[in-house]
Motif scaffolding. Structure first.
Motif: not given
Length: 402
Positions: A31-51
């Motif tokens: 099993e894998r502990t998934e972070p909350d949706a807000d953290l996932e959204r912020l991480a996705g936006r940060a990855d796009v910004t860095r790219l």
């Protein structure tokens, strides 16, 4: 040495454990502990910004420094913490070659004069390009690099630490599940002979040993959960600062656009000046040609008027329009011109006009003349005076001045 070997062995064990855990997660066996949706959204936006920050920064450098060799040299100087030598822009090198060619061919030739004018303009364009590159490097490339090397490095470090905390949390969860399963089996099967938990040397039943293991695993799970939650909050705060990064990059983008607009405007002005200089240089050559052609004829007055006309045009290119031209007209004649009749006006010639007969007056574009009308004259014509010459001129070739 023994301590270093133990540390190395411990690090290798942690690496092996992490590898096994990642493999089990990929295969769906853990099993894998998934972070909350807000953290996932912020991480996705940060990855796009860095790219896109990396791509924009890299392509801006290509725009300012098209030569990859120059970019590599500047990169090496930057890594060595040394100042790169100042290189002339491509336009400056082209301008120098043109000026050298003009000196070799002879500046008195029409081609030589053209090379000198274009070469000087190319050098001005090159200096403007170098200034634009320097301003853009400070306004846009610098802030983008600061984000990638500073803020993004910190975000990456904290996200890596959060991932380690998640792996620790999942390992604790798995350990607790195994201990609970063993405890349940030992309680239902008194003859359960599974190997006792590690680090326990108690002489109690298997059920009691696994109960202690469950309690220990539960404590470790609580501690791992608290560390994971704390690291998640820290990471979320850093990822939330991406919004302020966007605001800062937008301001830098405005500064870059303003610098680019000023650069293009300056280039446009330089090219307009160059076109005028080339045009009047050609007029100067035409004046000399007519002077040589008309020097052996009896139309000395026409020759004098043509020469003065182009002299006036050439003088206006250096900011002395009007005054110097009129002064040239007054100084060229043998005496003061006659006073214009009442009701006369000044007019500017729009196009060249060749007189059809002796009653008409030849005109040259941009020439200033005095015009007036006489009773009974056709409305399409006026009487024009230039120096000591008088004749009919068509109205459509003139712009009457107030």
């Amino acid at each position: 040495m023994d301590f270093n070997m133990k540390k190395l062995a411990s690090g290798a064990g942690v690496f092996f454990t992490r590898a096994v855990q990642f493999t089990e997660e990929r295969l769906g066996q853990a099993e894998r502990t998934e972070p909350d949706a807000d953290l996932e959204r912020l991480a996705g936006r940060a990855d796009v910004t860095r790219l896109w920050t990396e791509r924009i920064c890299r392509q801006t450098e290509v725009l300012l420094r098209p030569n990859p060799g120059v970019r590599m040299e500047e990169f090496l100087y930057e890594k060595l913490d040394r100042t790169a030598p100042q290189r002339p822009a491509s336009g400056q090198l082209l301008g120098r070659h043109m000026e050298d060619a003009a000196r070799s061919l002879g500046p008195e030739l029409a081609y030589g004069r053209g090379l000198l004018l274009v070469g000087a303009c190319e050098q001005r364009l090159g200096r403007a390009e170098r200034e634009f590159s320097q301003v853009s490097a400070v306004a846009l490339i610098g802030p983008l690099r600061d984000f990638l090397e500073g803020d993004w490095s910190l975000i990456t470090k904290e996200r890596r630490l959060l991932e380690n905390r998640r792996l620790d949390l999942d390992a604790c969860k798995a350990r607790l599940r195994r201990a609970q399963a063993a405890e349940s089996k030992a309680a239902t099967q008194p003859d359960f002979q599974e190997t006792r938990p590690r680090n326990y040397v108690l002489s109690a039943s298997a059920s009691g040993l696994w109960t202690q293991e469950v309690e220990k695993a539960g404590d470790e799970l609580q501690r791992a959960q608290a560390e994971f939650d704390q690291q998640a909050e820290v990471t979320k705060l850093l990822l939330g600062d991406i919004s302020s990064t966007h605001v800062n990059h937008l301001r830098c983008l405005h500064e870059f656009v303003e610098a680019q607009a000023a650069y293009y405007k300056q280039c446009h002005l330089h090219m307009e000046d160059l076109q005028k200089e080339l045009h009047y240089s050609a007029l100067l050559g035409t004046t000399r040609y007519y002077s040589a052609l008309l020097g052996t004829t009896r139309h000395n007055s026409a020759q004098l008027g043509t020469t003065r006309h182009y002299s006036v045009l050439l003088s206006t290119t250096h900011g002395s329009a009007g005054g110097s031209g009129q002064q040239g007209e007054q100084s060229g004649g043998g005496g003061d011109p006659p006073s214009p009749p009442p009701g006369s006006r000044r007019a500017r010639v729009l196009f060249d006009y060749d007189a059809a007969d002796a009653s008409e007056l030849s005109l040259y574009a941009d020439q200033l003349i005095t015009v007036y009308t006489v009773p009974g004259m056709d409305s399409d014509w006026l009487i024009g005076e230039r120096e000591n010459h008088r004749g009919r001129v068509p109205v459509t070739y003139l712009e009457l001045l107030s």
